[in-house]
Every structure is written in C-alpha cells, then in structure tokens.
Design a protein around this motif. Sequence first.
Motif, short mmCIF file in Angstrom:
data_model
loop_
_atom_site.label_atom_id
_atom_site.label_comp_id
_atom_site.label_asym_id
_atom_site.label_seq_id
_atom_site.Cartn_x
_atom_site.Cartn_y
_atom_site.Cartn_z
N THR A 1 0.86 -1.18 0.00
CA THR A 1 0.00 0.00 0.00
C THR A 1 0.90 1.23 0.00
O THR A 1 1.94 1.24 0.64
CB THR A 1 -0.89 -0.01 1.25
OG1 THR A 1 -1.73 -1.16 1.20
CG2 THR A 1 -1.76 1.23 1.33
N GLY A 2 0.50 2.26 -0.74
CA GLY A 2 1.29 3.49 -0.78
C GLY A 2 0.67 4.49 -1.73
O GLY A 2 -0.47 4.34 -2.17
N THR A 3 1.44 5.51 -2.08
CA THR A 3 1.00 6.56 -2.99
C THR A 3 1.80 6.48 -4.28
O THR A 3 3.04 6.40 -4.23
CB THR A 3 1.19 7.95 -2.34
OG1 THR A 3 0.45 7.99 -1.12
CG2 THR A 3 0.70 9.05 -3.26
N LEU A 4 1.11 6.50 -5.40
CA LEU A 4 1.77 6.48 -6.70
C LEU A 4 2.39 7.85 -6.94
O LEU A 4 1.70 8.86 -6.92
CB LEU A 4 0.78 6.13 -7.81
CG LEU A 4 1.39 5.83 -9.15
CD1 LEU A 4 2.13 4.51 -9.11
CD2 LEU A 4 0.35 5.81 -10.23
N GLU A 5 3.70 7.88 -7.15
CA GLU A 5 4.41 9.15 -7.35
C GLU A 5 4.65 9.46 -8.82
O GLU A 5 4.60 10.61 -9.23
CB GLU A 5 5.76 9.11 -6.64
CG GLU A 5 5.67 9.18 -5.16
CD GLU A 5 7.04 9.33 -4.53
OE1 GLU A 5 8.06 9.11 -5.22
OE2 GLU A 5 7.08 9.65 -3.34
N LEU A 6 4.97 8.42 -9.61
CA LEU A 6 5.42 8.65 -10.97
C LEU A 6 4.99 7.50 -11.86
O LEU A 6 5.10 6.34 -11.49
CB LEU A 6 6.96 8.75 -10.98
CG LEU A 6 7.65 8.86 -12.32
CD1 LEU A 6 7.38 10.23 -12.93
CD2 LEU A 6 9.13 8.63 -12.18
N LEU A 7 4.49 7.84 -13.04
CA LEU A 7 4.20 6.85 -14.08
C LEU A 7 5.24 6.99 -15.17
O LEU A 7 5.50 8.09 -15.64
CB LEU A 7 2.82 7.12 -14.71
CG LEU A 7 1.60 6.54 -14.04
CD1 LEU A 7 0.35 7.00 -14.79
CD2 LEU A 7 1.65 5.03 -13.98
N ASN A 8 5.82 5.88 -15.59
CA ASN A 8 6.81 5.91 -16.67
C ASN A 8 6.23 5.40 -17.97
O ASN A 8 6.97 5.24 -18.94
CB ASN A 8 8.02 5.05 -16.30
CG ASN A 8 8.86 5.69 -15.22
OD1 ASN A 8 8.81 6.89 -15.03
ND2 ASN A 8 9.61 4.88 -14.52
N ILE A 9 4.93 5.09 -18.00
CA ILE A 9 4.32 4.50 -19.19
C ILE A 9 3.01 5.20 -19.53
O ILE A 9 2.46 5.92 -18.71
CB ILE A 9 4.02 3.00 -18.97
CG1 ILE A 9 3.13 2.81 -17.74
CG2 ILE A 9 5.31 2.20 -18.88
CD1 ILE A 9 2.53 1.46 -17.61
N LYS A 10 2.55 4.95 -20.75
CA LYS A 10 1.24 5.42 -21.19
C LYS A 10 0.66 4.35 -22.11
O LYS A 10 1.37 3.43 -22.54
CB LYS A 10 1.34 6.77 -21.88
CG LYS A 10 2.16 6.78 -23.14
CD LYS A 10 2.30 8.19 -23.67
CE LYS A 10 3.13 8.26 -24.93
NZ LYS A 10 4.40 7.61 -24.94
N ILE A 11 -0.61 4.46 -22.43
CA ILE A 11 -1.27 3.49 -23.30
C ILE A 11 -0.53 3.43 -24.63
O ILE A 11 -0.17 4.45 -25.20
CB ILE A 11 -2.75 3.87 -23.51
CG1 ILE A 11 -3.50 3.75 -22.19
CG2 ILE A 11 -3.40 2.99 -24.57
CD1 ILE A 11 -4.91 4.29 -22.22
N GLY A 12 -0.30 2.20 -25.09
CA GLY A 12 0.38 1.98 -26.36
C GLY A 12 1.87 1.76 -26.26
O GLY A 12 2.50 1.33 -27.23
N ASP A 13 2.47 2.04 -25.10
CA ASP A 13 3.91 1.84 -24.93
C ASP A 13 4.26 0.36 -24.97
O ASP A 13 3.54 -0.48 -24.42
CB ASP A 13 4.39 2.41 -23.60
CG ASP A 13 4.52 3.92 -23.59
OD1 ASP A 13 4.32 4.54 -24.65
OD2 ASP A 13 4.81 4.47 -22.50
N LYS A 14 5.37 0.04 -25.60
CA LYS A 14 5.93 -1.31 -25.58
C LYS A 14 6.72 -1.45 -24.29
O LYS A 14 7.46 -0.53 -23.90
CB LYS A 14 6.85 -1.55 -26.77
CG LYS A 14 6.17 -1.39 -28.11
CD LYS A 14 5.31 -2.57 -28.40
CE LYS A 14 4.74 -2.43 -29.82
NZ LYS A 14 3.69 -3.36 -30.08
N VAL A 15 6.56 -2.59 -23.62
CA VAL A 15 7.25 -2.84 -22.36
C VAL A 15 7.98 -4.18 -22.42
O VAL A 15 7.64 -5.04 -23.23
CB VAL A 15 6.28 -2.82 -21.15
CG1 VAL A 15 5.71 -1.43 -20.94
CG2 VAL A 15 5.14 -3.80 -21.34
N ASN A 16 8.98 -4.33 -21.55
CA ASN A 16 9.71 -5.59 -21.47
C ASN A 16 10.04 -5.90 -20.02
O ASN A 16 9.97 -5.02 -19.16
CB ASN A 16 10.97 -5.57 -22.36
CG ASN A 16 11.82 -4.35 -22.12
OD1 ASN A 16 11.91 -3.85 -21.02
ND2 ASN A 16 12.45 -3.86 -23.16
#
Length: 84
Positions: free
Chosen positions: A60-75
């Motif tokens: 449990t915690g607070t989300l500080e930063l998103l490094n992705i968005k819809i459509g991004d390729k991830v690995n």
Amino acid sequence: MIIRELMTTRWDNKELITCPSFGTVEKVIVQPGDRINEGQPLFLIKTEQGSLEQISVMITGTLELLNIKIGDKVNPGMVLARMS
C-alpha cells in the motif's frame, strides 16, 4: 485475463513497480497522486502471446510517478511506476 500481483523493488526509500513480461500497455488505471491499496489493479498489459495481464502490487502506498502510457511497448524489468 491473468492477474499478476508483483513484489516491488525498493530503491532510495521508494518502491519501483517493474514489468513482468514483454507486451504493450493496454490500460493505465491509476494516476500519480493516487493512493494504492494492496492488490488494486494498476495496469493492463497485452503480452506478445496475446493474453491480458492485470498488474497489481502487494503493498500500500501513494503512486508518485508513471513511466508508461497506453500503447507503450514494455519488457521484463522495465520500471512502470514509482510509489512511496
């Protein structure tokens, strides 16, 4: 749909949420500043095999930063987000 509850990686007093597989981000359910509860869905990733993975974390915690968005390729190992 596959539900993946991930362990985070602790770095500099922050919790890093890393990707478990190769794929494409289909949906981002949370935004920076949101309070995250254990087991809450955060992202949907469509894997290279075509299955959907629902990503959540076991803390449990607070989300500080998103490094992705819809459509991004991830690995695997890629940092998707950071929590405190």
